[in-house]
Design a protein around this motif. Structure first.
Motif, PDB file in Angstrom:
ATOM      1  N   ALA A 126     -11.116  21.946 -19.121  1.00 60.11           N
ATOM      2  CA  ALA A 126     -10.362  21.925 -17.860  1.00 60.11           C
ATOM      3  C   ALA A 126     -11.295  21.724 -16.674  1.00 60.11           C
ATOM      4  CB  ALA A 126      -9.579  23.222 -17.704  1.00 60.11           C
ATOM      5  N   ALA A 127     -12.479  22.339 -16.720  1.00 65.72           N
ATOM      6  CA  ALA A 127     -13.443  22.183 -15.622  1.00 65.72           C
ATOM      7  C   ALA A 127     -13.914  20.735 -15.518  1.00 65.72           C
ATOM      8  CB  ALA A 127     -14.630  23.112 -15.844  1.00 65.72           C
ATOM      9  N   VAL A 128     -14.160  20.110 -16.689  1.00 67.48           N
ATOM     10  CA  VAL A 128     -14.589  18.706 -16.683  1.00 67.48           C
ATOM     11  C   VAL A 128     -13.511  17.820 -16.068  1.00 67.48           C
ATOM     12  CG1 VAL A 128     -15.156  16.737 -18.138  1.00 67.48           C
ATOM     13  CG2 VAL A 128     -16.161  18.967 -18.629  1.00 67.48           C
ATOM     14  N   VAL A 129     -12.256  18.083 -16.438  1.00 64.97           N
ATOM     15  CA  VAL A 129     -11.152  17.281 -15.895  1.00 64.97           C
ATOM     16  C   VAL A 129     -11.034  17.468 -14.385  1.00 64.97           C
ATOM     17  CG1 VAL A 129      -8.646  17.009 -15.887  1.00 64.97           C
ATOM     18  CG2 VAL A 129      -9.879  17.205 -18.049  1.00 64.97           C
ATOM     19  N   LEU A 130     -11.142  18.715 -13.932  1.00 57.89           N
ATOM     20  CA  LEU A 130     -11.011  18.974 -12.493  1.00 57.89           C
ATOM     21  C   LEU A 130     -12.142  18.354 -11.681  1.00 57.89           C
ATOM     22  CD1 LEU A 130      -9.812  22.695 -12.548  1.00 57.89           C
ATOM     23  CD2 LEU A 130      -8.496  20.689 -11.878  1.00 57.89           C
ATOM     24  N   LEU A 131     -13.322  18.244 -12.293  1.00 52.17           N
ATOM     25  CA  LEU A 131     -14.455  17.639 -11.583  1.00 52.17           C
ATOM     26  C   LEU A 131     -14.430  16.115 -11.642  1.00 52.17           C
ATOM     27  CD1 LEU A 131     -17.350  20.041 -12.688  1.00 52.17           C
ATOM     28  CD2 LEU A 131     -16.257  19.903 -10.444  1.00 52.17           C
ATOM     29  N   GLY A 132     -13.613  15.570 -12.525  1.00 50.66           N
ATOM     30  CA  GLY A 132     -13.609  14.110 -12.693  1.00 50.66           C
ATOM     31  C   GLY A 132     -13.129  13.356 -11.468  1.00 50.66           C
ATOM     32  N   ALA A 133     -12.049  13.835 -10.844  1.00 51.37           N
ATOM     33  CA  ALA A 133     -11.496  13.138  -9.666  1.00 51.37           C
ATOM     34  C   ALA A 133     -12.453  13.146  -8.483  1.00 51.37           C
ATOM     35  CB  ALA A 133     -10.157  13.749  -9.285  1.00 51.37           C
ATOM     36  N   PRO A 134     -13.035  14.301  -8.107  1.00 51.21           N
ATOM     37  CA  PRO A 134     -13.999  14.270  -6.999  1.00 51.21           C
ATOM     38  C   PRO A 134     -15.184  13.351  -7.268  1.00 51.21           C
ATOM     39  CG  PRO A 134     -13.328  16.518  -7.454  1.00 51.21           C
ATOM     40  CD  PRO A 134     -12.786  15.683  -8.562  1.00 51.21           C
ATOM     41  N   LEU A 135     -15.647  13.331  -8.527  1.00 51.59           N
ATOM     42  CA  LEU A 135     -16.766  12.458  -8.859  1.00 51.59           C
ATOM     43  C   LEU A 135     -16.380  10.995  -8.696  1.00 51.59           C
ATOM     44  CD1 LEU A 135     -19.653  12.175  -9.938  1.00 51.59           C
ATOM     45  CD2 LEU A 135     -18.702  12.191 -12.269  1.00 51.59           C
TER      46      LEU A 135
ATOM     47  N   CYS B  75       0.819  -1.219   0.000  1.00 48.58           N
ATOM     48  CA  CYS B  75       0.000   0.000   0.000  1.00 48.58           C
ATOM     49  C   CYS B  75       0.850   1.266   0.000  1.00 48.58           C
ATOM     50  CB  CYS B  75      -0.970  -0.005   1.182  1.00 48.58           C
ATOM     51  SG  CYS B  75      -0.270   0.567   2.743  1.00 48.58           S
ATOM     52  N   LEU B  76       2.143   1.153   0.346  1.00 47.09           N
ATOM     53  CA  LEU B  76       2.996   2.340   0.350  1.00 47.09           C
ATOM     54  C   LEU B  76       3.358   2.789  -1.060  1.00 47.09           C
ATOM     55  CD1 LEU B  76       5.447   1.947   3.356  1.00 47.09           C
ATOM     56  CD2 LEU B  76       3.232   3.050   3.223  1.00 47.09           C
ATOM     57  N   THR B  77       2.894   2.058  -2.060  1.00 46.42           N
ATOM     58  CA  THR B  77       3.069   2.522  -3.436  1.00 46.42           C
ATOM     59  C   THR B  77       2.468   3.908  -3.603  1.00 46.42           C
ATOM     60  OG1 THR B  77       2.957   0.244  -4.213  1.00 46.42           O
ATOM     61  CG2 THR B  77       2.617   1.942  -5.855  1.00 46.42           C
ATOM     62  N   VAL B  78       1.482   4.244  -2.802  1.00 48.20           N
ATOM     63  CA  VAL B  78       0.830   5.558  -2.900  1.00 48.20           C
ATOM     64  C   VAL B  78       1.815   6.685  -2.652  1.00 48.20           C
ATOM     65  CG1 VAL B  78       0.158   5.751  -0.475  1.00 48.20           C
ATOM     66  CG2 VAL B  78      -1.268   6.777  -2.230  1.00 48.20           C
ATOM     67  N   VAL B  79       2.930   6.401  -1.977  1.00 49.47           N
ATOM     68  CA  VAL B  79       3.918   7.442  -1.689  1.00 49.47           C
ATOM     69  C   VAL B  79       4.516   7.994  -2.979  1.00 49.47           C
ATOM     70  CG1 VAL B  79       6.160   7.893  -0.630  1.00 49.47           C
ATOM     71  CG2 VAL B  79       4.468   6.497   0.560  1.00 49.47           C
ATOM     72  N   GLY B  80       4.768   7.131  -3.969  1.00 50.24           N
ATOM     73  CA  GLY B  80       5.371   7.587  -5.215  1.00 50.24           C
ATOM     74  C   GLY B  80       4.347   7.915  -6.283  1.00 50.24           C
ATOM     75  N   PRO B  81       3.816   6.901  -6.960  1.00 48.14           N
ATOM     76  CA  PRO B  81       2.809   7.161  -8.001  1.00 48.14           C
ATOM     77  C   PRO B  81       1.589   7.907  -7.479  1.00 48.14           C
ATOM     78  CG  PRO B  81       3.631   4.922  -8.152  1.00 48.14           C
ATOM     79  CD  PRO B  81       4.191   5.489  -6.901  1.00 48.14           C
ATOM     80  N   GLY B  82       1.274   7.769  -6.213  1.00 45.67           N
ATOM     81  CA  GLY B  82       0.128   8.484  -5.666  1.00 45.67           C
ATOM     82  C   GLY B  82       0.334   9.985  -5.716  1.00 45.67           C
ATOM     83  N   VAL B  83       1.497  10.436  -5.253  1.00 49.69           N
ATOM     84  CA  VAL B  83       1.814  11.863  -5.319  1.00 49.69           C
ATOM     85  C   VAL B  83       1.923  12.300  -6.779  1.00 49.69           C
ATOM     86  CG1 VAL B  83       3.539  13.606  -4.736  1.00 49.69           C
ATOM     87  CG2 VAL B  83       2.964  11.817  -3.080  1.00 49.69           C
ATOM     88  N   GLY B  84       2.553  11.450  -7.598  1.00 49.82           N
ATOM     89  CA  GLY B  84       2.687  11.768  -9.018  1.00 49.82           C
ATOM     90  C   GLY B  84       1.350  11.918  -9.705  1.00 49.82           C
ATOM     91  N   ALA B  85       0.367  11.083  -9.319  1.00 49.22           N
ATOM     92  CA  ALA B  85      -0.957  11.160  -9.931  1.00 49.22           C
ATOM     93  C   ALA B  85      -1.612  12.511  -9.640  1.00 49.22           C
ATOM     94  CB  ALA B  85      -1.833  10.018  -9.411  1.00 49.22           C
ATOM     95  N   VAL B  86      -1.443  12.997  -8.410  1.00 43.89           N
ATOM     96  CA  VAL B  86      -2.015  14.303  -8.055  1.00 43.89           C
ATOM     97  C   VAL B  86      -1.336  15.412  -8.853  1.00 43.89           C
ATOM     98  CG1 VAL B  86      -2.340  15.944  -6.180  1.00 43.89           C
ATOM     99  CG2 VAL B  86      -2.671  13.504  -5.759  1.00 43.89           C
ATOM    100  N   VAL B  87      -0.007  15.322  -8.939  1.00 45.83           N
ATOM    101  CA  VAL B  87       0.747  16.362  -9.650  1.00 45.83           C
ATOM    102  C   VAL B  87       0.361  16.401 -11.120  1.00 45.83           C
ATOM    103  CG1 VAL B  87       3.056  17.069 -10.382  1.00 45.83           C
ATOM    104  CG2 VAL B  87       2.674  16.324  -8.029  1.00 45.83           C
ATOM    105  N   VAL B  88       0.328  15.238 -11.785  1.00 48.72           N
ATOM    106  CA  VAL B  88       0.021  15.224 -13.215  1.00 48.72           C
ATOM    107  C   VAL B  88      -1.425  15.633 -13.465  1.00 48.72           C
ATOM    108  CG1 VAL B  88      -0.739  12.810 -13.443  1.00 48.72           C
ATOM    109  CG2 VAL B  88       0.413  13.934 -15.351  1.00 48.72           C
TER     110      VAL B  88
ATOM    111  N   VAL C 223      -6.231   8.463 -12.839  1.00 49.27           N
ATOM    112  CA  VAL C 223      -7.597   8.193 -12.375  1.00 49.27           C
ATOM    113  C   VAL C 223      -7.719   6.741 -11.939  1.00 49.27           C
ATOM    114  CG1 VAL C 223     -10.023   8.086 -13.054  1.00 49.27           C
ATOM    115  CG2 VAL C 223      -8.633  10.040 -13.736  1.00 49.27           C
ATOM    116  N   SER C 224      -7.143   5.823 -12.733  1.00 49.30           N
ATOM    117  CA  SER C 224      -7.163   4.410 -12.343  1.00 49.30           C
ATOM    118  C   SER C 224      -6.413   4.214 -11.033  1.00 49.30           C
ATOM    119  CB  SER C 224      -6.524   3.551 -13.439  1.00 49.30           C
ATOM    120  OG  SER C 224      -7.241   3.641 -14.631  1.00 49.30           O
ATOM    121  N   PHE C 225      -5.330   4.978 -10.890  1.00 47.50           N
ATOM    122  CA  PHE C 225      -4.551   4.808  -9.671  1.00 47.50           C
ATOM    123  C   PHE C 225      -5.287   5.343  -8.458  1.00 47.50           C
ATOM    124  CE2 PHE C 225      -1.378   5.735  -6.493  1.00 47.50           C
ATOM    125  CZ  PHE C 225      -0.673   4.543  -6.485  1.00 47.50           C
ATOM    126  N   PHE C 226      -6.084   6.398  -8.636  1.00 47.87           N
ATOM    127  CA  PHE C 226      -6.875   6.896  -7.505  1.00 47.87           C
ATOM    128  C   PHE C 226      -7.768   5.783  -6.952  1.00 47.87           C
ATOM    129  CE2 PHE C 226      -6.653  11.404  -9.382  1.00 47.87           C
ATOM    130  CZ  PHE C 226      -5.493  11.664  -8.673  1.00 47.87           C
TER     131      PHE C 226
END
Length: 598
Positions: free
Chosen positions: A171-180, A142-155, A301-304
């Motif tokens: 851009a608005a659609v993309v930004l709303l995609g993760a919360p959804l 589960c500590l994989t989130v330390v690397g790719p997890g942070v990278g996913a947020v940044v990208v 998104v898959s990684f989230f």
């Protein structure tokens, strides 16, 4: 990576999430490197569509071959650098996971050693095995989130910024995609956490039953309890399987959403971009870049979704580790040094007195009562037992352990050479420092010379964990030889001859008295062969001393004692008549019941 011999640090046992955070903070440099490498790697993935769009707009559409070559070269260079970064990221995250794995193993093993004799009373064997076999791997994964997890947020933020230069609605659609996505997956992850926790609990119970079955099949056969045990195992196995189906059902939905939501997300954004391109609001190159951006976003998104799944499994496993780490060893409030000379041990609850320098035998129809007396005199359970007239718990525990040894008939035998098993591989000194004469004397006292002779490599022969490569009687004699080699001032031995035939038992009884001459020894037994060599015999009835005297005196005046010992004598005679060629016999009824009770 963590040094196998270094201090792993003090774990944060406030909860599962705190423990996971502690694992991250114990390797800050590596964790930051993993996050940085993953972030740059993912950002370069997102840069690829931008470079492609420039190659299309500046090169292909305008017919500028120089610009096309320039942007194509930049695209190749970005891909090469990203491949190199991907290797570094993977290596770094592998080290992060391995550090977490080894660190957790070290803190768990350290806690088990710290708990010592209190461990069997505080945690089940199955729970410890489940932590070592499954939970450690789950936590590290589960500590994989330390690397790719942070990278996913940044990208994700980087792509949203790039899309702002193309189209604000996109851009608005993309930004709303993760919360959804989080709203859709959140309830499932919480449900998975509960189902996974219950599954782990039942897995620990079943693992304990398997361990009991492996170690006690002969005892169960003697008691006629194999059928009952098999029914209980089937019931627990069925419940574990049903709970596994529940976990699998939730996991399948999470994995389906992890694969389906990004594709749906890609389709929506691509459809919107295509409409904008058809209306002429964005160029063809920008349409290509938008498609590329969204294709890149499939990974974060898959990684989230995957991160939510792994983190929930990891926190369940971490809570099990934390629960073990919160256990405390037997309380040691004693400060007094042990008595300066051999002294009497006394248990007021049973009125058992163990006088110094004598061989005392404790006879009881209920082996659990005799074992309880030994536990109190050995200070393995809280009691009012005294040593030299002072409460046993007033002495420092280390001093008690140094001079009082409890030799349990079911004591663990760790894997290693026979020499290490006898001498104690965990002792500070090298097992080879034991003089050969001392080892030979202990083996002779336990009538165990034939074990050494029967093994091809003698004392260097390998012994399997729990002595499974030895017969029942051989294991018992090895345990006794180990206790005699330790040569404690006070030896409290629980049924040390219950699995031996009469001939071997008689030899052990005579040699035990000779070897322990002048030393304090208490033996729990119902064997007349051992009792006849005892200085004092204590007959325990319903947990209290009912009679005291020599074996022959008690035979003459105590009908209850005579009936108990005579029954045991008949069993020994029958076992000897059958001619056990190995010198081992199945435990008699009393010995078997004692093993089951302990």
């Amino acid at each position: 990576m963590i040094d196998a011999y270094a201090d792993p640090g003090t774990p944060d046992s406030r909860g599962g999430w705190w423990y996971l955070w502690w694992l991250v903070t114990r390797q800050p440099g590596r964790s930051l490197a993993g996050a940085l490498l993953a972030s740059v790697w993912m950002v370069l993935l997102a840069a690829t569509p931008y470079l492609m769009s420039r190659a299309v707009d500046d090169g292909l559409q305008r017919g500028d071959m120089g610009a096309l070559a320039l942007w194509s070269g930049a695209l190749f260079a970005a891909g090469a650098v990203n491949a190199w970064l991907s290797i570094l990221r993977h290596r770094t995250m592998t080290r992060v996971r391995m550090d977490a794995n080894f660190r957790t193993v070290k803190v768990v093993v350290g806690q088990v050693v710290r708990l010592g004799a209190a461990l069997p009373h505080r945690a089940g064997t199955g729970e410890v095995v489940t932590i070592g076999v499954g939970d450690v791997q789950t936590i590290s994964q589960c500590l994989t989130v330390v690397g790719p997890g942070v990278g996913a947020v940044v990208v994700y933020a980087a792509v949203a910024g790039l899309l702002l230069s193309v189209s604000v609605p996109l851009a608005a659609v993309v930004l709303l995609g993760a919360p959804l996505t989080a709203l859709l997956v959140g309830p499932l992850t919480r449900r998975l956490q509960g189902a996974e926790g219950e599954y782990r609990e039942r897995q620990g119970v079943l693992t304990a039953r398997i361990g009991d079955l492996a170690g006690g099949l002969r005892v169960l056969g003697g008691l006629g309890g194999k059928g009952l045990f098999a029914d209980a195992f089937r019931h627990d196995s069925r419940r574990l399987r049903e709970q596994g189906y529940r976990v699998g059902a939730v996991t399948s939905w999470l994995q389906a959403l992890g694969a389906g939501l990004p594709v749906l997300f890609l389709a929506v954004v691509t459809w919107l971009a295509a409409r904008l391109a058809a209306r002429g609001e964005i160029t063809v190159g920008q349409l290509v870049s938008v498609y590329g951006y969204v294709a890149v976003l499939v990974t974060p998104v898959s990684f989230f979704v995957e991160a939510g799944y792994q983190l929930n499994r990891g926190v369940v496993a971490a809570r099990r580790v934390v629960r073990l780490l919160r256990l405390e060893p037997q309380e040691d409030t004693g400060t007094l040094p042990p008595p300066p000379r051999p002294a009497e041990l006394y248990d007021p609850e049973s009125d058992v007195r163990v006088r110094p320098g004598r061989l005392t035998a404790l006879v009881c129809a209920t082996p659990a009562d005799a074992a309880a007396v030994v536990d109190r005199l050995g200070r393995y359970t809280p009691s009012a037992a005294t040593w030299d007239g002072t409460r046993l718990d007033a002495y420092a525990l280390a001093g008690v352990r140094e001079r009082v040894l409890v030799a349990d008939n079911e004591a663990d035998l760790f894997a290693g050479s026979l020499r290490e098993v006898l001498c104690g591989a965990g002792e500070p000194r090298d097992p080879r420092q034991h003089a050969p004469r001392e080892i030979a004397r202990a083996l002779h006292a336990a009538a165990a010379e034939d074990i050494v002779q029967g093994l091809g490599d003698g004392l260097e022969a390998a012994v399997a964990a729990q002595g499974r490569s030895l017969s029942g009687g051989q294991r018992q004699r090895v345990r006794l030889a180990r206790a005699l080699l330790a040569d404690p001032e006070v030896l409290l031995a629980v049924d040390p001859t219950s699995a031996l035939d009469a001939h071997t038992e008689a030899a052990v009884a005579a040699r035990l008295r000779e070897t322990r001459a002048g030393r304090t020894t208490l033996v729990t037994t119902t064997s007349p062969l051992v009792l006849d060599h005892a200085d004092t015999v204590l007959h325990l009835v319903e947990g209290k001393v009912a009679a005291t005297g020599s074996h022959r005196a008690l035979l003459a005046r105590e009908p209850g004692y005579r009936a108990l010992v005579a029954r045991d004598a008949e069993q020994d005679t029958e076992g000897d008549a059958e001619g056990d060629t190995e010198g081992d016999a199945e435990p008699p009824v009393a010995g078997t019941a004692q093993e089951a009770a302990r």
